[in-house]
Design an enzyme around this catalytic site. Structure first.
Site, PDB file in Angstrom:
ATOM      1  N   ASP A  19     -34.546  21.678  22.749  1.00  0.00           N
ATOM      2  CA  ASP A  19     -36.011  21.784  22.634  1.00  0.00           C
ATOM      3  C   ASP A  19     -36.326  22.602  21.382  1.00  0.00           C
ATOM      4  O   ASP A  19     -35.859  23.727  21.233  1.00  0.00           O
ATOM      5  CB  ASP A  19     -36.572  22.469  23.888  1.00  0.00           C
ATOM      6  CG  ASP A  19     -38.089  22.487  23.907  1.00  0.00           C
ATOM      7  OD1 ASP A  19     -38.676  21.818  24.770  1.00  0.00           O
ATOM      8  OD2 ASP A  19     -38.698  23.175  23.066  1.00  0.00           O
ATOM      9  N   GLU A 120     -38.048  17.202  22.068  1.00  0.00           N
ATOM     10  CA  GLU A 120     -37.014  17.376  23.104  1.00  0.00           C
ATOM     11  C   GLU A 120     -36.089  16.187  23.209  1.00  0.00           C
ATOM     12  O   GLU A 120     -36.552  15.049  23.142  1.00  0.00           O
ATOM     13  CB  GLU A 120     -37.692  17.459  24.479  1.00  0.00           C
ATOM     14  CG  GLU A 120     -38.067  18.830  24.886  1.00  0.00           C
ATOM     15  CD  GLU A 120     -38.905  18.792  26.139  1.00  0.00           C
ATOM     16  OE1 GLU A 120     -38.443  18.284  27.169  1.00  0.00           O
ATOM     17  OE2 GLU A 120     -40.046  19.282  26.064  1.00  0.00           O
TER      18      GLU A 120
HETATM   19  P1  DGT Z   1     -41.615  26.584  22.769  1.00  0.00           P
HETATM   20  O1  DGT Z   1     -40.847  25.326  23.092  1.00  0.00           O
HETATM   21  O2  DGT Z   1     -42.010  27.343  23.980  1.00  0.00           O
HETATM   22  O3  DGT Z   1     -40.972  27.452  21.744  1.00  0.00           O
HETATM   23  O4  DGT Z   1     -43.009  26.131  22.118  1.00  0.00           O
HETATM   24  P2  DGT Z   1     -43.555  24.677  21.783  1.00  0.00           P
HETATM   25  O5  DGT Z   1     -44.780  24.842  20.991  1.00  0.00           O
HETATM   26  O6  DGT Z   1     -42.493  23.843  21.137  1.00  0.00           O
HETATM   27  O7  DGT Z   1     -43.935  24.152  23.227  1.00  0.00           O
HETATM   28  P3  DGT Z   1     -43.562  22.787  23.965  1.00  0.00           P
HETATM   29  O8  DGT Z   1     -42.123  22.489  23.805  1.00  0.00           O
HETATM   30  O9  DGT Z   1     -44.082  22.923  25.347  1.00  0.00           O
HETATM   31  O10 DGT Z   1     -44.437  21.694  23.233  1.00  0.00           O
HETATM   32  C1  DGT Z   1     -44.074  20.979  22.077  1.00  0.00           C
HETATM   33  C2  DGT Z   1     -45.297  20.698  21.223  1.00  0.00           C
HETATM   34  O11 DGT Z   1     -46.262  19.959  21.980  1.00  0.00           O
HETATM   35  C3  DGT Z   1     -46.031  21.951  20.764  1.00  0.00           C
HETATM   36  O12 DGT Z   1     -45.500  22.488  19.560  1.00  0.00           O
HETATM   37  C4  DGT Z   1     -47.440  21.492  20.626  1.00  0.00           C
HETATM   38  C5  DGT Z   1     -47.588  20.402  21.671  1.00  0.00           C
HETATM   39  N1  DGT Z   1     -48.249  20.945  22.879  1.00  0.00           N
HETATM   40  C6  DGT Z   1     -47.684  21.632  23.890  1.00  0.00           C
HETATM   41  N2  DGT Z   1     -48.585  22.007  24.807  1.00  0.00           N
HETATM   42  C7  DGT Z   1     -49.778  21.528  24.370  1.00  0.00           C
HETATM   43  C8  DGT Z   1     -51.129  21.587  24.886  1.00  0.00           C
HETATM   44  O13 DGT Z   1     -51.391  22.169  25.940  1.00  0.00           O
HETATM   45  N3  DGT Z   1     -52.085  20.974  24.138  1.00  0.00           N
HETATM   46  C9  DGT Z   1     -51.814  20.313  22.972  1.00  0.00           C
HETATM   47  N4  DGT Z   1     -52.799  19.727  22.291  1.00  0.00           N
HETATM   48  N5  DGT Z   1     -50.570  20.262  22.448  1.00  0.00           N
HETATM   49  C10 DGT Z   1     -49.562  20.855  23.136  1.00  0.00           C
HETATM   50 CA    CA Z   2     -40.577  23.240  22.197  1.00  0.00          CA
HETATM   51 CA    CA Z   3     -40.893  20.696  24.623  1.00  0.00          CA
END
Ligand code: DGT
Ligand code: CA
Ligand code: CA
Length: 377
Positions: A19, A120
């Protein structure tokens, strides 16, 4: 590429869930290094009024102030009002490009690969790690380093005996973490998780479990499927009873038509002149070219993979300006990339154990009149 990988093999599986960390925000840091040490927030602006919309994600600096995905932009701004912070709109085409490059590096390891979202994927690394969790940890580090070196992106990796355990494990030590859960530890690991850690276990099911007096994952593991079947349905009951025991039978699924065509071979020992390497590369190109011709595909991205004696995996991809179905172009580029990789990484030739040529990003040319010309070699 996966010709000798069988989904039915009996040895213990080692599955990676990879991820990418704070993905959209990290993509922004890749092109703007000035964002690295200050809070940055990527937003979906609704356009109704200035600042209306939600946070899509943010970097870990911003998370220290309590900013989170799905939070209203105004609330995020108020949390960061006393510090220098940057708010940016999403740029999906760019994130998809970075994702494709990173996924390609992972896919190029040539094992069973399943991308599940933009940031992912699962890979079945049973074979490369020889079912050994100690080796898997070292291998995970080198995979992380490979992605970091090539595109400056960090990821977190969960290593487990199945998809469920590896998925939960990848979230355990973020960012840039590696969490290994061996087959023996799987049950204990999942017993210490909460209901919300189990992907697919929604609030409705949690309510039903609570109404049965089941308060924890270890409570589920004490039940039989038949005891939960009436309340939850057979499918959910089976999944949960297995899950609570650290078991998950779902397979890494290679999706859709193969998005890569490639071949990897093991070199003879003690190959120490470039000519022999080139000859092997030419044979790989021939085989890849035949495959392309059969499938009537032109390609745009060419990757070379070198696996060294110490299992270090080096890959390099080049995007051609135009789609190509020319053997000459495939061969010429392959040889030049190999030469560059050897020079840039100071590789001693007889350290190369395996070599691969892989093409991707296809265009179907089966309807083209000039098909014959396309495949002239
Ligand atoms: P992490 O994995 O905890 O370091 O952080 P992220 O940002 O990679 O989180 P993840 O893996 O849940 O989500 C991947 C991408 O999907 C993230 O960079 C932006 C998008 N995303 C996640 N949650 C949301 C949301 O609630 N709203 C929107 N518009 N996009 C989202
Ligand atoms: Ca992520
Ligand atoms: Ca993810």
């Amino acid at each position: 590429m996966n010709e000798d990988i069988s989904q039915n093999e009996t040895r213990n599986k080692i599955i990676f869930h990879i991820d990418f960390d704070y993905f959209y925000a990290q993509c922004e840091e890749i092109r703007r290094s000035d964002l690295r040490n200050i809070p940055s927030v990527v937003c979906v602006y609704s356009g109704r009024e200035e600042d209306s919309g939600v946070v899509s994600t943010c970097n870990y600096e911003a998370r220290k102030y309590g900013v989170k995905a799905a939070m209203p932009i105004r609330l995020a701004k108020s949390k960061l009002k006393d510090v220098e912070a940057i708010f940016l709109p999403t740029d999906m085409p760019y994130y998809h490009d970075i994702s494709a490059n990173a996924m390609r590096i992972i896919h190029n390891y040539g094992e069973l690969f399943e991308q599940v979202s933009v940031d992912e994927c699962y890979v079945d690394f049973t074979k490369i790690t020889n079912s050994d969790f100690d080796d898997a940890k070292i291998f995970a580090r080198s995979l992380q380093k490979n992605i970091k070196d090539q595109i400056n992106l960090t990821c977190s990796i969960g290593v487990g005996p199945n998809k469920l355990i590896s998925k939960i494990a990848s979230g355990f030590q973020k960012p840039n973490g590696i969490t290994v859960v061996t087959a023996n530890d799987a049950k204990n690991f999942i017993s210490n998780c909460n209901f919300e850690d189990i992907p697919g276990l929604g609030p409705k099911t949690v309510k039903r479990l609570e109404s049965l007096g089941i308060k924890s994952i270890s409570d589920i593991s004490k039940k039989g499927i038949f005891e939960l079947r009436d309340a939850l349905g057979y499918k959910t009951a089976t999944f949960l009873v297995n899950a609570s025991n650290g078991i998950d039978y779902s397979q890494v699924k290679v999706r859709g038509t193969s998005k890569q065509i490639g071949k990897i071979v093991t070199l003879k020992k003690n190959v120490d002149d470039l000519e022999q390497i080139n000859l092997t590369a030419e044979n790989l190109c021939k085989s890849v070219f035949e495959n392309l011709r059969e499938k009537r595909q032109a390609f745009r991205v060419l990757s070379i993979i070198l696996i060294l004696e110490n299992l270090q995996h080096i890959s390099f991809s080049r995007s051609l300006k135009l789609y190509s179905a020319s053997f000459d172009e495939l061969q010429k580029n392959s040889l030049s990339i190999i030469k560059e990789m050897i020079n840039n990484n100071s590789i001693t030739l007889n350290n190369i154990r395996r070599m691969g040529v892989v093409v991707s990003d296809f265009k179907d040319i089966s309807g083209q009149d000039s098909l014959l010309n396309y495949f002239e070699n």
